[in-house]
Design an enzyme around this catalytic site. Structure first.
Site, PDB file in Angstrom:
ATOM      1  N   CYS A   2     -11.747 -31.167  72.907  1.00 57.38           N
ATOM      2  CA  CYS A   2     -11.737 -30.244  71.771  1.00 57.38           C
ATOM      3  C   CYS A   2     -10.354 -29.591  71.642  1.00 57.38           C
ATOM      4  O   CYS A   2      -9.588 -29.530  72.572  1.00 57.38           O
ATOM      5  CB  CYS A   2     -12.766 -29.137  71.994  1.00 57.38           C
ATOM      6  SG  CYS A   2     -14.368 -29.760  72.437  1.00 57.38           S
ATOM      7  N   ARG A  26      -6.066 -35.029  70.226  1.00 56.68           N
ATOM      8  CA  ARG A  26      -6.921 -34.809  71.401  1.00 56.68           C
ATOM      9  C   ARG A  26      -8.265 -35.525  71.239  1.00 56.68           C
ATOM     10  O   ARG A  26      -9.025 -35.647  72.182  1.00 56.68           O
ATOM     11  CB  ARG A  26      -7.137 -33.309  71.611  1.00 56.68           C
ATOM     12  CG  ARG A  26      -5.857 -32.555  71.943  1.00 56.68           C
ATOM     13  CD  ARG A  26      -6.069 -31.049  71.897  1.00 56.68           C
ATOM     14  NE  ARG A  26      -6.927 -30.601  72.961  1.00 56.68           N
ATOM     15  CZ  ARG A  26      -6.502 -30.343  74.202  1.00 56.68           C
ATOM     16  NH1 ARG A  26      -5.235 -30.529  74.491  1.00 56.68           N
ATOM     17  NH2 ARG A  26      -7.310 -29.922  75.143  1.00 56.68           N
ATOM     18  N   TRP A  73     -15.011 -32.473  70.345  1.00 57.62           N
ATOM     19  CA  TRP A  73     -15.240 -33.813  70.925  1.00 57.62           C
ATOM     20  C   TRP A  73     -16.564 -33.672  71.649  1.00 57.62           C
ATOM     21  O   TRP A  73     -16.657 -33.016  72.692  1.00 57.62           O
ATOM     22  CB  TRP A  73     -14.105 -34.156  71.891  1.00 57.62           C
ATOM     23  CG  TRP A  73     -14.131 -35.540  72.419  1.00 57.62           C
ATOM     24  CD1 TRP A  73     -13.807 -36.704  71.757  1.00 57.62           C
ATOM     25  CD2 TRP A  73     -14.504 -35.954  73.747  1.00 57.62           C
ATOM     26  NE1 TRP A  73     -13.939 -37.781  72.582  1.00 57.62           N
ATOM     27  CE2 TRP A  73     -14.370 -37.358  73.804  1.00 57.62           C
ATOM     28  CE3 TRP A  73     -14.915 -35.290  74.881  1.00 57.62           C
ATOM     29  CZ2 TRP A  73     -14.641 -38.100  74.950  1.00 57.62           C
ATOM     30  CZ3 TRP A  73     -15.190 -36.014  76.037  1.00 57.62           C
ATOM     31  CH2 TRP A  73     -15.057 -37.404  76.061  1.00 57.62           C
ATOM     32  N   ASN A  99     -13.707 -24.913  74.273  1.00 56.99           N
ATOM     33  CA  ASN A  99     -13.307 -26.237  74.775  1.00 56.99           C
ATOM     34  C   ASN A  99     -13.678 -26.252  76.245  1.00 56.99           C
ATOM     35  O   ASN A  99     -13.178 -25.457  77.028  1.00 56.99           O
ATOM     36  CB  ASN A  99     -11.800 -26.461  74.608  1.00 56.99           C
ATOM     37  CG  ASN A  99     -11.371 -27.776  75.266  1.00 56.99           C
ATOM     38  OD1 ASN A  99     -12.198 -28.653  75.499  1.00 56.99           O
ATOM     39  ND2 ASN A  99     -10.099 -27.895  75.576  1.00 56.99           N
ATOM     40  N   GLY A 100     -14.583 -27.175  76.622  1.00 57.34           N
ATOM     41  CA  GLY A 100     -14.995 -27.263  78.028  1.00 57.34           C
ATOM     42  C   GLY A 100     -16.480 -27.569  78.112  1.00 57.34           C
ATOM     43  O   GLY A 100     -17.124 -27.922  77.129  1.00 57.34           O
ATOM     44  N   GLU A 480      -2.851 -52.475  83.263  1.00 57.61           N
ATOM     45  CA  GLU A 480      -2.442 -51.554  82.192  1.00 57.61           C
ATOM     46  C   GLU A 480      -2.509 -52.255  80.836  1.00 57.61           C
ATOM     47  O   GLU A 480      -2.994 -51.684  79.860  1.00 57.61           O
ATOM     48  CB  GLU A 480      -1.031 -51.035  82.470  1.00 57.61           C
ATOM     49  CG  GLU A 480      -0.429 -50.201  81.364  1.00 57.61           C
ATOM     50  CD  GLU A 480      -1.277 -49.014  80.936  1.00 57.61           C
ATOM     51  OE1 GLU A 480      -2.216 -48.641  81.670  1.00 57.61           O
ATOM     52  OE2 GLU A 480      -1.031 -48.481  79.854  1.00 57.61           O
ATOM     53  N   LYS A 484      -4.716 -50.992  77.581  1.00 60.40           N
ATOM     54  CA  LYS A 484      -4.094 -50.766  76.269  1.00 60.40           C
ATOM     55  C   LYS A 484      -4.842 -51.541  75.191  1.00 60.40           C
ATOM     56  O   LYS A 484      -5.200 -51.019  74.148  1.00 60.40           O
ATOM     57  CB  LYS A 484      -2.629 -51.227  76.271  1.00 60.40           C
ATOM     58  CG  LYS A 484      -1.638 -50.295  76.904  1.00 60.40           C
ATOM     59  CD  LYS A 484      -1.327 -49.048  76.123  1.00 60.40           C
ATOM     60  CE  LYS A 484      -2.118 -47.830  76.475  1.00 60.40           C
ATOM     61  NZ  LYS A 484      -2.337 -47.409  77.803  1.00 60.40           N
ATOM     62  N   GLU A 487      -8.551 -50.292  74.610  1.00 58.88           N
ATOM     63  CA  GLU A 487      -8.795 -48.921  74.134  1.00 58.88           C
ATOM     64  C   GLU A 487      -8.385 -48.739  72.672  1.00 58.88           C
ATOM     65  O   GLU A 487      -8.932 -47.886  71.983  1.00 58.88           O
ATOM     66  CB  GLU A 487      -8.114 -47.891  75.023  1.00 58.88           C
ATOM     67  CG  GLU A 487      -6.622 -47.810  74.952  1.00 58.88           C
ATOM     68  CD  GLU A 487      -6.092 -46.607  75.734  1.00 58.88           C
ATOM     69  OE1 GLU A 487      -6.695 -45.533  75.710  1.00 58.88           O
ATOM     70  OE2 GLU A 487      -5.057 -46.781  76.386  1.00 58.88           O
ATOM     71  N   HIS A 503     -12.623 -66.897  91.329  1.00 58.54           N
ATOM     72  CA  HIS A 503     -13.704 -66.476  92.242  1.00 58.54           C
ATOM     73  C   HIS A 503     -14.851 -65.859  91.465  1.00 58.54           C
ATOM     74  O   HIS A 503     -15.386 -64.818  91.838  1.00 58.54           O
ATOM     75  CB  HIS A 503     -13.142 -65.485  93.270  1.00 58.54           C
ATOM     76  CG  HIS A 503     -12.094 -66.089  94.150  1.00 58.54           C
ATOM     77  ND1 HIS A 503     -12.390 -66.966  95.174  1.00 58.54           N
ATOM     78  CD2 HIS A 503     -10.742 -66.012  94.108  1.00 58.54           C
ATOM     79  CE1 HIS A 503     -11.274 -67.372  95.745  1.00 58.54           C
ATOM     80  NE2 HIS A 503     -10.246 -66.802  95.127  1.00 58.54           N
ATOM     81  N   LYS A 598      -7.190 -37.603  74.048  1.00 53.15           N
ATOM     82  CA  LYS A 598      -5.871 -37.741  74.676  1.00 53.15           C
ATOM     83  C   LYS A 598      -5.845 -37.049  76.028  1.00 53.15           C
ATOM     84  O   LYS A 598      -5.202 -37.518  76.961  1.00 53.15           O
ATOM     85  CB  LYS A 598      -4.795 -37.123  73.767  1.00 53.15           C
ATOM     86  CG  LYS A 598      -3.392 -37.195  74.338  1.00 53.15           C
ATOM     87  CD  LYS A 598      -2.929 -38.623  74.484  1.00 53.15           C
ATOM     88  CE  LYS A 598      -1.531 -38.720  75.049  1.00 53.15           C
ATOM     89  NZ  LYS A 598      -1.154 -40.124  75.344  1.00 53.15           N
TER      90      LYS A 598
HETATM   91  C1  AGP Z   1      -4.322 -44.217  78.497  1.00 50.78           C
HETATM   92  O1  AGP Z   1      -3.864 -44.958  77.387  1.00 50.78           O
HETATM   93  C2  AGP Z   1      -5.507 -43.358  78.172  1.00 50.78           C
HETATM   94  N1  AGP Z   1      -5.266 -42.511  77.080  1.00 50.78           N
HETATM   95  C3  AGP Z   1      -6.078 -42.660  79.386  1.00 50.78           C
HETATM   96  O2  AGP Z   1      -6.457 -43.660  80.297  1.00 50.78           O
HETATM   97  C4  AGP Z   1      -5.136 -41.676  80.132  1.00 50.78           C
HETATM   98  O3  AGP Z   1      -4.107 -42.383  80.776  1.00 50.78           O
HETATM   99  C5  AGP Z   1      -5.970 -40.954  81.206  1.00 50.78           C
HETATM  100  O4  AGP Z   1      -6.981 -40.201  80.550  1.00 50.78           O
HETATM  101  C6  AGP Z   1      -5.142 -40.038  82.114  1.00 50.78           C
HETATM  102  O5  AGP Z   1      -4.561 -39.024  81.341  1.00 50.78           O
HETATM  103  P1  AGP Z   1      -3.397 -38.131  82.023  1.00 50.78           P
HETATM  104  O6  AGP Z   1      -2.246 -39.061  82.306  1.00 50.78           O
HETATM  105  O7  AGP Z   1      -3.071 -37.103  80.987  1.00 50.78           O
HETATM  106  O8  AGP Z   1      -3.954 -37.549  83.282  1.00 50.78           O
END
Ligand code: AGP
Length: 603
Positions: A2, A26, A73, A99-100, A480, A484, A487, A503, A598
């Site tokens: 949020c 966010r 969110w 937020n929380g 990684e 990418k 997501e 395997h 985010k």
């Molecule tokens: C990565 O593209 C994602 N947005 C997500 O995995 C992110 O890396 C993860 O939530 C960790 O966030 P941070 O680096 O702010 O701790």
């Protein structure tokens, strides 16, 4: 997560809408705002979906000199208008954004609010109903009632509360969720982060967990968790607001991919002197050098950066290093060596999973360093040491420049420690030259991005699933690259150690399955070629991303030659671009993928 924005003492509507737009990155699924014009008129407006839906509901005569706004969110309760914030009590006197997550909201509801009629399914509404309960039944003033509720709550929160009988006050409280108090001339402002309201002020106060405050347009009263009145110093946030704008780009993600060479050059000059010697705090270098084992913690992309960091620290310092998901380590703490040192990788500095581990480290007096992109963030302030990634605001949910910045800073730190420990390999490693070559190589790949769009359109956009394979550091990048792609494009993608596919998982390879093979590891290049043949013989459509010294005629993407240790800086860029173009050509919202936030400030 949020987003919250509140202001007292100046026209609030447009300011809040703009602040919420700046917080869109966010992640959210509904939005709302409460306005009070301090002349007896108040307005509560909420909408599902994007902020423009909220804006369309607001009428021109709805104005206010006090306001609180929120992008939600969803954690408790579906994205509906009733579940959107601000929430209010039965008498519609108190209005609250949050937020929380309130872990014990059901217990509180059962114990204190059994006879209360609720409008929503949220945990937040319990808090605002409780404030009203204590004001009315115990004849408390609002601030005292608010503090009483906070003592009962277990969980994370950034609260903004308005009482419409004293609307020129905003009451706020913070615990584990981010919140900054901005000081203006004749007004004060509160937001989830400083960037979102930088156009209003650059002067901020960092709030700590347990802080509660009563803020008016020209005053603020802050009490800490112990109930003591505190007077924290304000500081100036020196981020360039334009760095947080898209400029001519359609999406932040491509802008941030393109910014990577400049970030690497910035980190080279920030943390290496003109002779290429690292210039970190010597107390930090000495402290890490005492460790007999390093523990790296992160989530998502940051966890993947830690995989590469492990290689850097072990190769250049000789100190065994392990990498753990923060979320696992938080509750299944790793077995510790005699002299552990913890390193947290976190772009936002607010990831709740990582914070749990840091809290435990503090309890056990384990020295900890945080590498983060956000100055003054929670994990930055709570660690013994912090190093900034200096990547500039990263707005796209998909992390790109923060990832390569994490690689660069880990490599620079590893060289610093290696040199301190007189490790020959570290002393001889010409890091300044290698980072310059890496930046150059990344730029060349970025300049040839059209090729990646062609590949993405031909081989990925219509695929249901895909695989990344690689060995050594290429395996770390395969993890990684897979994150990418999935997501931002929603294509089910797995990153695999190249030999592992046979395997079991190779059973999933069928005609046309995309397999993106990364080859930049001199030791295993030939073996990975064999793995490519294995999947091709079962119908896979292979995209090969290969260092020039290992390339053969039909390779798709040939990368400039580089030292093995910095090869991930180059290998990762095509994977970022493939993800970007797959998402863009599927017509998706590249910067704000569904379900994602985010900064994940809940566990
Ligand atoms: C990565 O593209 C994602 N947005 C997500 O995995 C992110 O890396 C993860 O939530 C960790 O966030 P941070 O680096 O702010 O701790």
């Amino acid at each position: 997560m949020c987003g919250i924005v509140g202001v007292v003492g100046k026209p609030a509507k447009e300011l809040i809408l703009n602040g919420l737009r700046n917080l869109e990155y966010r992640g959210y699924d509904s939005a709302g705002m409460y306005l009070n014009d301090l002349a007896g008129h108040e307005y509560l407006t909420k909408a599902v979906g994007r902020i423009k839906n909220l804006e369309e509901k607001l009428t021109p005569d709805e104005q206010g000199l006090v306001g609180i706004g929120h992008t939600r969110w969803a954690t408790h309760g579906k994205p509906t208008v009733d579940n959107a914030h601000p929430h209010f009590d039965e008498t519609k006197r108190f209005f609250l954004v949050h937020n929380g997550v309130l872990e014990n909201y059901l217990d509180l509801k059962a114990k204190y609010l059994a006879d209360t009629t609720f409008k929503s399914d949220t945990d937040t509404e319990v808090a605002v109903q409780l404030v009203a309960k204590f004001v009315y039944t115990e004849h408390l003033d609002t601030f005292t009632a608010f503090k009483k509720v906070l003592k009962l709550i277990r969980g994370s929160y950034a609260f903004l509360l308005v009482d419409n009988t004293e609307p020129d006050h905003i009451f706020l409280a913070k615990n584990k969720s981010p919140m900054m108090l901005g000081l203006g001339d004749g007004f004060n402002i509160v937001a989830s982060d400083a960037i979102s309201v930088l156009d209003q002020t650059r002067k901020f106060i960092d709030l700590n967990d347990g802080d509660v405050a009563d803020v008016t347009k020209d005053s603020y009263h802050i009490e800490n968790a112990a109930g003591e009145v505190v007077h924290p110093a304000a500081h100036i946030v020196d981020i360039d607001p334009s760095a947080a704008s898209k400029g001519t780009y359609e999406f932040y993600m491509l802008k941030e991919i393109d910014e990577q060479p400049a970030v690497i050059r910035r980190l080279s000059s920030a943390y290496l002197d003109e002779n290429g010697q690292p210039k970190f705090d010597q107390k930090l270098v000495a402290a890490i050098s005492k460790a007999d084992r390093l523990y790296i913690f992160g989530a998502g992309t940051s966890y993947h950066a830690g995989f590469v960091g492990k290689e850097y620290f072990e190769k250049l310092t000789g100190i065994p290093t392990e990498v753990d998901y923060s979320s696992e380590a938080g509750y299944h703490f790793p077995m510790l060596s005699k002299h552990p040192f913890f390193i947290f990788l976190t772009q936002s500095g607010e990831t709740a999973d990582s914070r749990v581990v840091l809290q435990e480290a503090r309890k056990r007096n384990i020295p900890a360093l945080t590498l983060t992109n956000v100055q003054g963030s929670t994990l930055s302030r709570e660690a013994n040491y912090t190093i900034l990634l200096k990547a500039g605001p990263e707005i796209a949910v998909a992390s790109t420049k923060a990832y390569t910045a994490q690689l660069a800073v880990q490599l620079e730190l590893a060289k610093a420690i290696g040199c301190y420990l007189k490790q020959e390999v570290a002393i001889k490693f010409d890091l300044k030259k290698q980072l310059a070559l890496a930046a150059e190589g990344m730029q060349r790949i970025i300049d040839g991005k059209a090729q990646l769009e062609t590949l993405a359109k031909a081989d990925l956009v219509h695929s249901r699933n895909a695989f990344y394979i690689g060995r050594g550091l290429d395996y770390a990048v395969a993890l990684e690259g897979a994150l990418k792609l999935k997501e931002v494009s929603y294509i089910q993608t797995e990153g695999f150690a190249a030999a592992e596919l046979k395997h079991g998982t190779i059973s999933l390879i069928e005609q046309g399955t995309p397999v993106i093979a990364l080859i930049n590891d001199p030791v295993t290049a030939g073996l990975t070629r064999g793995n490519i043949r294995e999947v091709e013989s079962r119908g896979a459509k292979v995209i090969s991303i290969v260092g020039s010294e290992f390339a053969v005629d039909h390779d798709d993407i040939v990368l400039p030659a580089t030292d093995y240790l910095v090869s991930p800086f180059l290998t990762v860029v095509p994977t970022q671009l493939l993800a970007y173009y797959a998402s863009k050509n599927k017509g998706l919202d590249v910067d704000k993928p569904r379900n994602l936030a985010k900064s994940v400030t809940v566990e």
